[in-house]
Design a protein around this motif. Structure first.
Motif, PDB file in Angstrom:
ATOM      1  N   VAL A  17       0.829  -1.285   0.151  1.00 37.40           N
ATOM      2  CA  VAL A  17      -0.172  -0.146  -0.064  1.00 37.40           C
ATOM      3  C   VAL A  17       0.813   1.333  -0.075  1.00 37.40           C
ATOM      4  CG1 VAL A  17      -1.592   1.371   1.130  1.00 37.40           C
ATOM      5  CG2 VAL A  17      -1.720  -1.189   1.178  1.00 37.40           C
ATOM      6  N   ASP A  38      10.711   2.970   5.232  1.00 38.08           N
ATOM      7  CA  ASP A  38      10.555   1.522   5.431  1.00 38.08           C
ATOM      8  C   ASP A  38      11.943   0.859   5.823  1.00 38.08           C
ATOM      9  OD1 ASP A  38       8.399  -0.261   3.604  1.00 38.08           O
ATOM     10  OD2 ASP A  38       9.924  -1.381   4.796  1.00 38.08           O
ATOM     11  N   ARG A  42       9.616  -6.743   5.050  1.00 37.24           N
ATOM     12  CA  ARG A  42       8.597  -7.492   4.433  1.00 37.24           C
ATOM     13  C   ARG A  42       9.213  -8.123   3.089  1.00 37.24           C
ATOM     14  NH1 ARG A  42       2.720  -8.189   3.749  1.00 37.24           N
ATOM     15  NH2 ARG A  42       2.595  -9.622   2.245  1.00 37.24           N
ATOM     16  N   SER A  45       9.500  -6.224  -0.312  1.00 40.21           N
ATOM     17  CA  SER A  45       9.497  -4.468  -0.279  1.00 40.21           C
ATOM     18  C   SER A  45      10.594  -3.942  -1.121  1.00 40.21           C
ATOM     19  CB  SER A  45       9.431  -4.422   1.282  1.00 40.21           C
ATOM     20  OG  SER A  45       7.986  -4.549   1.692  1.00 40.21           O
ATOM     21  N   ASP A  63      13.279   2.503  10.520  1.00 38.91           N
ATOM     22  CA  ASP A  63      12.324   1.959  11.442  1.00 38.91           C
ATOM     23  C   ASP A  63      11.466   2.727  12.194  1.00 38.91           C
ATOM     24  OD1 ASP A  63      11.449   0.041  13.381  1.00 38.91           O
ATOM     25  OD2 ASP A  63      12.834  -1.303  12.611  1.00 38.91           O
ATOM     26  N   TYR A  98       7.603  -8.259  18.061  1.00 37.68           N
ATOM     27  CA  TYR A  98       7.701  -7.218  17.019  1.00 37.68           C
ATOM     28  C   TYR A  98       6.497  -6.713  16.523  1.00 37.68           C
ATOM     29  CZ  TYR A  98       9.286  -5.567  12.496  1.00 37.68           C
ATOM     30  OH  TYR A  98       9.593  -4.556  11.480  1.00 37.68           O
ATOM     31  N   TYR A 176      -2.933  -8.314  16.266  1.00 34.54           N
ATOM     32  CA  TYR A 176      -2.865  -7.501  15.088  1.00 34.54           C
ATOM     33  C   TYR A 176      -3.836  -6.385  15.413  1.00 34.54           C
ATOM     34  CZ  TYR A 176      -3.663  -5.769  10.458  1.00 34.54           C
ATOM     35  OH  TYR A 176      -3.819  -4.892   9.196  1.00 34.54           O
ATOM     36  N   LYS A 180      -3.917  -2.014  16.004  1.00 34.55           N
ATOM     37  CA  LYS A 180      -4.596  -1.254  15.410  1.00 34.55           C
ATOM     38  C   LYS A 180      -5.581  -0.371  16.173  1.00 34.55           C
ATOM     39  CE  LYS A 180      -2.694  -1.738  11.237  1.00 34.55           C
ATOM     40  NZ  LYS A 180      -1.912  -0.495  10.606  1.00 34.55           N
TER      41      LYS A 180
END
Ligand SMILES: NC(=O)c1ccc[n+]([C@@H]2O[C@H](COP(=O)([O-])OP(=O)(O)OC[C@H]3O[C@@H](n4cnc5c(N)ncnc54)[C@H](O)[C@@H]3O)[C@@H](O)[C@H]2O)c1
Length: 364
Positions: A17, A38, A42, A45, A63, A98, A176, A180
């Protein structure tokens, strides 16, 4: 107003995204400097770096857990937060350090940077803020190749049109989802306390080319990739029949919405929206298998795993009513067109993508 956004920091800017929004914002707001930030955690990426450079986006390797890294990115007047460990299954096997450090503490670090610069904040949240038990208790019945609600069924925050922000929030939702939701609270508190203009989009499934689909996140691309490149797939959970349903939003349709949101931030600061493909762009796994077979000409034997993963839900469709009327927006791409575009991308970039999206790994 969009014209005030001279420098835009996109965290997670090399992710699926983040890289798409970085490049599209740079294209559509040519006077703006766009910085993609970034840590390249991932897999895949790193493939975004050449595209970002070619598109005029500056890349900063950093980071979100480290305030010093964010300081190195310099001043900005809009933060688009797309950095995350984005799998709902993260933390179930092994620790969650993490996940919590990035998804929650990382948001806090980003918000401090935004406060220092007086920046606007657009936070990409998730439909996974809604509790698992609540979503599992929706009255679903098999309807052809999918599970569905009756057209007249309705309840608090849900209807045949999908799930709205009024859906009850009590109950576990995965770590997760919890990181959020906690981040959303922080985002809006920073808005209230420090006068930042903030906006939260709770997104359903997002997809499109350059998504590095994995077994635990990005199923739409993974499904197409396995059909094209070969490899195992399985219907997992809810009896292993593949009737579970998600709505799917093309990331370019998300970008079209973001542009409208940035232009109307004054009116909608402090707001939270559900954002997704909606009922018109919903699909079950079994329907997706049929569509992949039609597009690729390959029929895969799909395995069945009856056990349901702890965080899985059988049906999620976004009710876009609120976001649609606030921003005069609706997804422009059909789910079939999106799948076709992804298949073409997989076909055209096979050498690059097969080592990442090919046969290794296993089941969904
Ligand atoms: N893709 C979806 O279907 C979907 C749905 C709902 C919400 N979201 C949200 O959208 C955002 C973007 O998701 P995505 O699909 O692009 O995921 P992604 O994994 O492709 O991108 C996330 C990026 O964040 C980077 N990152 C991870 N930890 C980091 C850290 N500590 N510091 C800096 N960068 C870090 C990764 O390297 C990756 O490039 C996430 O916040 C996710 O929760 C995604």
């Amino acid at each position: 107003m969009t014209r005030n956004h001279r420098t835009i920091l996109v965290t997670g800017g090399a992710g699926f995204v983040g890289s798409h929004l970085s490049l599209s914002l740079r294209r559509d707001l040519p006077d703006a400097t766009v910085i993609a930030f970034d840590n390249l955690r991932r897999r895949g990426s790193e493939l975004a770096l050449a595209r970002l450079a070619a598109g005029g986006v500056r890349f900063v390797h950093g980071d979100v857990r480290a305030a010093a890294d964010l300081a190195e990115a310099g001043a900005f007047d809009l933060l688009v937060d797309c950095s995350a460990e984005p799998s709902v299954h993260a933390g179930y096997e092994g620790g969650a350090e993490y996940l919590v450090d990035t998804n929650l503490m990382g948001t806090a670090r980003c918000l401090e940077a935004a406060r220092r610069h007086g920046a606007d904040v657009l936070f990409l949240s998730t439909s996974r803020v809604y509790p698992i038990a609540g979503l599992r208790s929706l009255p679903l019945d098999p309807a052809g190749d999918r599970l569905d609600l009756a057209p007249t069924a309705t309840g608090p925050g849900w209807s045949h049109a999908g799930v709205a922000t009024g859906f009850p929030l009590d109950g576990p939702r995965s770590l997760y989802g919890a990181t959020k939701l906690a981040s959303e609270l922080l985002v809006h508190e920073y808005g209230a306390m420090y006068g930042l203009r903030t906006l939260v989009d709770r997104c359903g499934v997002l997809t499109g080319p350059w998504q590095m689909g994995k077994v635990d996140q990005g199923f739409f691309v993974l499904w197409a990739a396995r059909h094209l490149y070969g490899g195992a797939l399985a219907y997992r959970g809810f009896g292993g029949d593949g009737l579970q349903v998600r709505d799917v939003l093309h990331v370019a349709d998300l970008h079209a919405l973001v542009l409208r949101q940035l232009a109307a931030l004054d009116r909608h600061a402090g707001c939270t929206f559900n954002v997704g493909g909606g009922r018109g762009c919903s699909i079950s796994l079994r329907e997706l298998t049929g569509a992949c077979a039609r597009l690729t000409g390959r029929t895969l034997e799909i395995g069945r795993i009856a056990d349901t993963a702890a965080a899985d839900v059988p049906w999620y469709v976004t009710d876009n009513t609120a976001v649609g009327s606030a921003f005069d927006w609706a997804p422009a791409r059909s789910v079939e067109d999106t799948l076709e575009e992804i298949c073409r991308w997989l076909y055209d970039h096979r050498t690059l993508l097969e080592p990442i999206l090919g046969t290794r790994g296993g089941h969904l």
